[in-house]
Design an enzyme around this catalytic site. Structure first.
Site, mmCIF file in Angstrom:
data_model
loop_
_atom_site.group_PDB
_atom_site.id
_atom_site.type_symbol
_atom_site.label_atom_id
_atom_site.label_comp_id
_atom_site.label_asym_id
_atom_site.label_seq_id
_atom_site.Cartn_x
_atom_site.Cartn_y
_atom_site.Cartn_z
ATOM 1 N N LYS A 142 0.851 -1.200 0.000
ATOM 2 C CA LYS A 142 0.000 0.000 0.000
ATOM 3 C C LYS A 142 0.880 1.241 0.000
ATOM 4 O O LYS A 142 1.846 1.323 0.774
ATOM 5 C CB LYS A 142 -0.886 0.000 1.259
ATOM 6 C CG LYS A 142 -1.660 1.293 1.477
ATOM 7 C CD LYS A 142 -2.623 1.169 2.659
ATOM 8 C CE LYS A 142 -3.486 2.400 2.837
ATOM 9 N NZ LYS A 142 -2.816 3.506 3.523
ATOM 10 N N HIS B 177 -1.587 7.933 0.908
ATOM 11 C CA HIS B 177 -1.903 7.947 2.331
ATOM 12 C C HIS B 177 -2.953 9.030 2.636
ATOM 13 O O HIS B 177 -2.927 9.672 3.680
ATOM 14 C CB HIS B 177 -0.636 8.195 3.158
ATOM 15 C CG HIS B 177 -0.588 7.480 4.474
ATOM 16 N ND1 HIS B 177 0.235 6.412 4.716
ATOM 17 C CD2 HIS B 177 -1.256 7.675 5.634
ATOM 18 C CE1 HIS B 177 0.093 6.008 5.969
ATOM 19 N NE2 HIS B 177 -0.813 6.766 6.551
HETATM 20 C C1 FMN Z 1 -7.214 9.352 10.504
HETATM 21 C C2 FMN Z 1 -6.430 8.523 9.525
HETATM 22 C C3 FMN Z 1 -5.554 7.560 9.985
HETATM 23 C C4 FMN Z 1 -4.842 6.783 9.072
HETATM 24 N N1 FMN Z 1 -4.042 5.782 9.538
HETATM 25 C C5 FMN Z 1 -3.431 4.945 8.655
HETATM 26 C C6 FMN Z 1 -2.706 3.817 9.120
HETATM 27 O O1 FMN Z 1 -2.643 3.555 10.309
HETATM 28 N N2 FMN Z 1 -2.099 3.046 8.197
HETATM 29 C C7 FMN Z 1 -2.168 3.299 6.837
HETATM 30 O O2 FMN Z 1 -1.582 2.554 6.036
HETATM 31 N N3 FMN Z 1 -2.871 4.352 6.386
HETATM 32 C C8 FMN Z 1 -3.515 5.163 7.253
HETATM 33 N N4 FMN Z 1 -4.272 6.204 6.783
HETATM 34 C C9 FMN Z 1 -4.438 6.375 5.328
HETATM 35 C C10 FMN Z 1 -5.649 5.571 4.832
HETATM 36 O O3 FMN Z 1 -5.414 4.190 4.926
HETATM 37 C C11 FMN Z 1 -5.985 5.898 3.375
HETATM 38 O O4 FMN Z 1 -4.828 5.740 2.590
HETATM 39 C C12 FMN Z 1 -6.540 7.314 3.189
HETATM 40 O O5 FMN Z 1 -7.319 7.692 4.293
HETATM 41 C C13 FMN Z 1 -7.382 7.378 1.924
HETATM 42 O O6 FMN Z 1 -7.840 8.674 1.707
HETATM 43 P P1 FMN Z 1 -9.296 9.207 2.140
HETATM 44 O O7 FMN Z 1 -9.262 9.390 3.617
HETATM 45 O O8 FMN Z 1 -9.405 10.504 1.406
HETATM 46 O O9 FMN Z 1 -10.309 8.169 1.713
HETATM 47 C C14 FMN Z 1 -4.991 7.002 7.676
HETATM 48 C C15 FMN Z 1 -5.884 7.984 7.218
HETATM 49 C C16 FMN Z 1 -6.610 8.729 8.122
HETATM 50 C C17 FMN Z 1 -7.586 9.762 7.591
#
Ligand code: FMN
Length: 388
Positions: free
Chosen positions: A256, A280
């Site tokens: 990812k 991300h």
């Molecule tokens: C509050 C928050 C925490 C996140 N924590 C992680 C995580 O622990 N691991 C990870 O791979 N991505 C993390 N992400 C990224 C998400 O997996 C994802 O890539 C992203 O939220 C997609 O975009 P969107 O929020 O616009 O749908 C996080 C995103 C948010 C908003």
């Protein structure tokens, strides 16, 4: 609460913004530095438009999709989101329930707080996202834990080698590990529904939420640095480790955070079972291209049929259909379902998924398609400014 009154993902975001303390809402909503990546994610959907076909018979529609032999009801999944415990009491559990009910995959974050073994009791189909340190002894121990818990899909995040510069979090006093400050206390006082329903309820029921799934053991409370450090060694994780992981891990392996065609190709060559094109959610490197914009080049670089999934900024069924038209196998949402969960736990996240599913179904018909395989790039054009 009448969830039918919530008609779009934005309705949930507005309600979540009122309900959550500013620092928690800021943590969920925000990006890094000047938020160029975050804006690019949303703007990318505006840069391509549909050329719908009329007079196609679309009375029997099917929005289901197949991945690795498993058919999901819709081409959606819930992305891993760390520290969700700050959004809702036992939020990880609520999201698992919503995903199970909607028949879509859920990815457990490495920074989540409900132990993954407990989440597996709720559904055996969860995927797990790892923040691996470049240390094989420690990785082996985590793999043992995942195997014992019956995790079938391992997602390795590759875009987080160091902590990103989240200025908005710093301005709102939000840190990881989480530290209570007078400003945060005031924030809590001004949001009594969150203080009672999330903060105090969680403290009373389980104490301070923990880094439960980062390493092989249930880690310390999120107010403390884990024994090995929160990020220690992530900057040493490399392609050799992925090759090694491929030998060790018998389940499905997904990378990812792939944002370059050559990394997509490398992932496939190393035996990964799929990739998630992602920046991300605009929360790591600022100034990246949007995942939607780079998706066609990445799909071109890998073999036909190699699963290329995507996330970043998806808020409408039409956004999802644009990614499907460009060849994505599945679309993940992060913030959208967190906003739903902030408002009404599993039912709120479920309502978000059902809004998106209805939009996918309706707009697929309006495009002239009866099934997702009919949604192709021939229905898309790059928007240009018309000459005067
Ligand atoms: C509050 C928050 C925490 C996140 N924590 C992680 C995580 O622990 N691991 C990870 O791979 N991505 C993390 N992400 C990224 C998400 O997996 C994802 O890539 C992203 O939220 C997609 O975009 P969107 O929020 O616009 O749908 C996080 C995103 C948010 C908003």
């Amino acid at each position: 609460m009448k969830l039918e009154r919530f008609l779009s993902v934005s309705d949930f975001e507005r309600a979540a913004a009122k309900r959550l303390p500013r620092c928690v809402y800021g943590y969920v909503r925000g990006g890094t530095e000047d938020e160029q990546s975050l804006r690019a994610n949303y703007q990318a959907f505006d840069s391509v438009g549909f050329m719908p076909r009329g007079l196609n018979v679309v009375d029997k529609r099917d929005t289901s999709t197949e991945l690795w032999g498993r058919r999901y009801r819709m081409p959606l999944g819930i992305a891993p989101t760390g520290l969700a415990a700050l959004v809702r009491h036992e939020c990880d559990l609520e999201l698992v329930r919503a995903a199970k009910e909607a028949d879509v995959p859920f990815i457990i974050s490495g920074s989540s707080s409900v132990p993954l073994e407990r989440l597996q009791e709720e559904s055996r189909e969860n995927w797990y996202q790892a923040y691996f340190p470049g240390d094989r002894v420690r990785m082996s121990r985590i793999l043992e834990r995942l195997e014992a818990a019956g995790i079938g899909v391992l997602v390795v995040t590759i875009d987080t080698c160091v902590a990103a510069n989240r200025e908005n979090n710093a301005r709102l006093d939000f840190t990881i590990p989480f530290r209570m400050t007078p400003r945060l206390l005031l924030d809590g006082v001004l949001h009594p529904r969150w203080s009672a329903g999330v903060f105090l309820k969680t403290l009373r029921a389980n104490g301070v939420p923990r880094f439960a799934n980062l390493y092989e053991e249930i880690g310390p409370p999120i107010t403390q640095e884990p024994a090995h450090g929160f990020r220690t060694g992530r900057d040493r994780l490399c392609w050799d480790d992925i090759a090694w992981l491929r030998e060790q891990w018998k389940g499905r392996l997904v990378l990812k955070g792939v944002m370059h065609p050559e990394d997509g190709q490398k992932a496939e060559q190393m035996g990964a079972d799929g990739i998630i094109v992602s920046n991300h959610g605009g929360r790591q490197l600022d100034g990246t291209i949007a995942p939607l914009a780079i998706l066609p080049s990445i799909i071109n670089a890998v073999s036909t049929g190699f699963p290329v999934m995507i996330d970043g900024g998806f808020r409408r069924g039409t956004d999802v259909l644009k990614a499907i038209a460009l060849g994505a196998s599945l679309v993940f949402v992060g913030r959208a379902t967190l906003y739903g969960a902030a408002v009404a736990g599993a039912s709120g996240a479920g309502r978000v998924l059902s809004i998106l599913a209805t939009e996918v179904d309706r707009n697929m018909a309006l495009l002239g398609c009866a099934e997702l395989s009919d949604v192709t790039s021939e229905l898309l054009a790059r928007k240009t400014v018309a000459p005067l």
